[in-house]
Design an enzyme around this catalytic site. Structure first.
Site, PDB file in Angstrom:
ATOM      1  N   LYS A 221     -10.629 -27.212 -11.122  1.00  0.00           N
ATOM      2  CA  LYS A 221     -11.838 -28.020 -11.215  1.00  0.00           C
ATOM      3  C   LYS A 221     -11.787 -29.087 -10.120  1.00  0.00           C
ATOM      4  O   LYS A 221     -10.741 -29.709  -9.917  1.00  0.00           O
ATOM      5  CB  LYS A 221     -11.902 -28.684 -12.597  1.00  0.00           C
ATOM      6  CG  LYS A 221     -11.996 -27.677 -13.729  1.00  0.00           C
ATOM      7  CD  LYS A 221     -13.301 -26.914 -13.683  1.00  0.00           C
ATOM      8  CE  LYS A 221     -13.447 -25.963 -14.859  1.00  0.00           C
ATOM      9  NZ  LYS A 221     -14.769 -25.325 -14.886  1.00  0.00           N
ATOM     10  N   ASP A 249     -14.186 -25.147  -8.636  1.00  0.00           N
ATOM     11  CA  ASP A 249     -15.382 -25.221  -9.484  1.00  0.00           C
ATOM     12  C   ASP A 249     -15.822 -26.673  -9.614  1.00  0.00           C
ATOM     13  O   ASP A 249     -15.066 -27.502 -10.114  1.00  0.00           O
ATOM     14  CB  ASP A 249     -15.022 -24.655 -10.868  1.00  0.00           C
ATOM     15  CG  ASP A 249     -16.212 -24.593 -11.816  1.00  0.00           C
ATOM     16  OD1 ASP A 249     -17.300 -25.071 -11.444  1.00  0.00           O
ATOM     17  OD2 ASP A 249     -16.044 -24.056 -12.936  1.00  0.00           O
ATOM     18  N   GLU A 275     -17.608 -22.747  -6.956  1.00  0.00           N
ATOM     19  CA  GLU A 275     -18.433 -22.398  -8.117  1.00  0.00           C
ATOM     20  C   GLU A 275     -19.309 -23.576  -8.521  1.00  0.00           C
ATOM     21  O   GLU A 275     -18.842 -24.724  -8.527  1.00  0.00           O
ATOM     22  CB  GLU A 275     -17.476 -22.016  -9.255  1.00  0.00           C
ATOM     23  CG  GLU A 275     -18.122 -21.756 -10.599  1.00  0.00           C
ATOM     24  CD  GLU A 275     -17.093 -21.188 -11.584  1.00  0.00           C
ATOM     25  OE1 GLU A 275     -16.146 -20.488 -11.144  1.00  0.00           O
ATOM     26  OE2 GLU A 275     -17.225 -21.468 -12.784  1.00  0.00           O
ATOM     27  N   GLU A 301     -23.060 -19.425 -14.727  1.00  0.00           N
ATOM     28  CA  GLU A 301     -22.815 -19.724 -16.142  1.00  0.00           C
ATOM     29  C   GLU A 301     -23.925 -20.567 -16.762  1.00  0.00           C
ATOM     30  O   GLU A 301     -24.121 -20.519 -17.969  1.00  0.00           O
ATOM     31  CB  GLU A 301     -21.454 -20.401 -16.322  1.00  0.00           C
ATOM     32  CG  GLU A 301     -21.358 -21.794 -15.729  1.00  0.00           C
ATOM     33  CD  GLU A 301     -19.945 -22.380 -15.828  1.00  0.00           C
ATOM     34  OE1 GLU A 301     -19.119 -22.057 -14.961  1.00  0.00           O
ATOM     35  OE2 GLU A 301     -19.691 -23.146 -16.763  1.00  0.00           O
ATOM     36  N   ASP A 324     -22.829 -14.855 -17.982  1.00  0.00           N
ATOM     37  CA  ASP A 324     -22.259 -15.459 -19.185  1.00  0.00           C
ATOM     38  C   ASP A 324     -22.848 -14.689 -20.358  1.00  0.00           C
ATOM     39  O   ASP A 324     -24.053 -14.448 -20.402  1.00  0.00           O
ATOM     40  CB  ASP A 324     -22.651 -16.940 -19.247  1.00  0.00           C
ATOM     41  CG  ASP A 324     -22.082 -17.644 -20.460  1.00  0.00           C
ATOM     42  OD1 ASP A 324     -21.213 -18.516 -20.285  1.00  0.00           O
ATOM     43  OD2 ASP A 324     -22.520 -17.346 -21.594  1.00  0.00           O
ATOM     44  N   HIS A 351     -18.265 -15.689 -16.177  1.00  0.00           N
ATOM     45  CA  HIS A 351     -17.785 -16.953 -16.737  1.00  0.00           C
ATOM     46  C   HIS A 351     -17.294 -16.700 -18.152  1.00  0.00           C
ATOM     47  O   HIS A 351     -17.946 -15.983 -18.918  1.00  0.00           O
ATOM     48  CB  HIS A 351     -18.950 -17.951 -16.789  1.00  0.00           C
ATOM     49  CG  HIS A 351     -18.654 -19.175 -17.587  1.00  0.00           C
ATOM     50  ND1 HIS A 351     -19.291 -19.475 -18.774  1.00  0.00           N
ATOM     51  CD2 HIS A 351     -17.764 -20.176 -17.370  1.00  0.00           C
ATOM     52  CE1 HIS A 351     -18.818 -20.626 -19.238  1.00  0.00           C
ATOM     53  NE2 HIS A 351     -17.898 -21.071 -18.411  1.00  0.00           N
TER      54      HIS A 351
HETATM   55 MG    MG Z   1     -17.444 -22.943 -14.158  1.00  0.00          MG
END
Ligand code: MG
Length: 438
Positions: A221, A249, A275, A301, A324, A351
């Site tokens: 992240k 992401d 992402e 997602e 998703d 995702h």
């Molecule tokens: Mg994500």
């Protein structure tokens, strides 16, 4: 005689994951992984039922549960066969209620609620057929599959005939690929090391453990603080070496200029994709970010429906499509998105960071491999390690791959004890926490 669906039970289930910062990222610092959970009960003497869920991260899970309850009149009292015998019609019925549609159209809470019920109907159909959902789908003819799709708003990019052609092209290799799947499973990557709230030591340790467990890709992240991201990216790269992919992401954190600058700075560490760099609704911003820096762009997602996916593909705005299982209106809409991705030749990397999302989405990737794209090159399903113990048929990871599920259904049934313990706000897990704060 076909049994009847007698009730739609809806549960507000929440897990206190924020206490360990599991799932934390730049936009969602304290998620409590939650499920608005649906059970379609029947009067079948064998106890046949269908299970589905919407994933949320805590507050608002009750809003989704209330939205699911508004769909009750479409389900209760119907024969099981009338639903499972035409899942295309059932999906269109739920998404085109002329009054509920005003809340979208085809996006947001009401659409997610329809998705949970549609997925529960697929679970019911698969249990009735004695097959896992991926096999139920992979056994349908191209004609049956296109009947599941709503081509409204898609035909400028994908016609019914083109979809048929894609599915027919994949037909001869279906049996061989299904056998391959049962032997080797489907490739996965793990987000376990990369939650933004984890310490540097935990990041390093979990990155090494991921490689040792057989994963060829991890995800970090990013988007909180650039210096932190540079340091964490260096730690992760040192931990895994040059041959393991590291995706990053940003969870919608940036405007276009921030995304371009930030990713140029991280580019020397060779990120595999960026992402959700920006708003999931902003097709043109994704295209600009893709053009402005060297790292491939992934999103999906939070993409509301097949129409926005169509535009992302038409605009050349994404390198990876991230479906998703519980954001759009269930299996049917995801079939449309898989077909769109196949038409544009863009790989689908689902995702699955949430509760129950790994369990659900593995079926869609496996179906894609067997009967749609026919390929798993550059394709990986996300894996997160949390909360699988609450499911009756949890995912099984084997050397960084999802083992193909064999149990009938969609794998999203939660064990009864967990339904009782984690029910919000009156289950014992939440009652105990209220005692502490009183
Ligand atoms: Mg994500």
């Amino acid at each position: 005689m076909s049994p009847t669906i007698t009730e739609v039970d809806v549960y507000d289930i929440r897990f206190p994951t924020s206490e360990q910062l599991d799932g934390s990222d730049a936009m969602n610092p304290d998620p409590d992984y939650s499920a608005a959970y649906v059970m379609l009960r029947t009067d079948s003497p064998g106890g046949l039922a269908g299970y589905g869920l919407c994933f949320t991260i805590g507050r608002g899970n009750d809003v989704v549960a209330a939205a699911i309850a508004t769909l009750r009149p479409y389900v209760v009292g119907r024969s099981v066969d009338s639903v499972t015998g035409d899942l295309g019609a059932f999906y269109r019925l739920l998404t085109h209620d002329s009054q509920l549609r005003w809340l979208g159209p085809e996006k947001g809470v009401m659409h997610m609620a329809a998705g949970a019920v549609v997925n529960a109907a697929w679970d019911l159909a698969a249990r009735q057929a004695g097959l896992p959902v991926w096999e139920l789908l992979a056994g349908m003819s191209p004609e049956q599959l296109v009947d599941m799709v709503d081509f409204r708003y898609l035909s400028d990019a994908l016609t019914r005939d083109e979809a048929l052609e894609i599915l027919r092209r994949a037909e001869p290799g279906r049996a061989a690929r299904a056998a391959e799947l049962r032997r080797h499973g489907y490739p996965a990557y793990t987000t376990e090391p990369g939650w933004i709230g984890y310490s540097d030591d935990k990041l390093t340790r979990l990155s090494k453990e991921a490689v040792a467990a057989g994963f060829r890709q991890i995800k970090l992240k990013v988007g909180g603080d650039l210096d932190d991201d540079l340091r964490r990216m260096r730690l992760a790269r040192d931990a895994v070496g040059p041959d393991i992919r590291i995706a990053v992401d940003a969870n919608q954190r940036w405007d276009v200029a921030d995304a371009v600058g930030w990713m140029r700075a991280l580019a020397p560490f060779d990120p595999y994709w960026i992402e959700e760099p920006t708003s999931p609704d902003d097709v043109l911003a994704h295209a600009a970010i893709r053009a402005g820096q060297p790292v491939p762009v992934a999103t999906g997602e939070h993409v509301a429906n097949r129409v926005v996916f169509k535009q992302l593909l038409q605009a050349g705005a994404v390198d990876f499509v991230q479906i998703d299982a519980a954001r759009v209106a269930g299996v049917n809409e995801n079939i449309a998105i898989l077909l769109l991705a196949a038409k544009f030749g863009v790989p689908v990397c689902p995702h699955a960071g949430g509760v129950g999302l790994c369990e659900l989405v593995q079926h869609l990737s496996m179906f894609d491999y067997v009967a749609v794209s026919g390929s798993w090159d550059d394709r990986v399903i996300e894996y997160v390690p949390h909360l699988h113990e609450h499911f009756t048929d949890p995912v099984v990871m084997d050397h960084g791959r999802y083992r193909a599920p064999a149990a009938p259904g969609f794998s999203a049934r939660i064990v009864p004890e967990s339904l009782a313990d984690y029910r919000y706000p009156d289950g014992p897990v939440w009652q105990a926490r209220q005692e502490l704060t009183r």
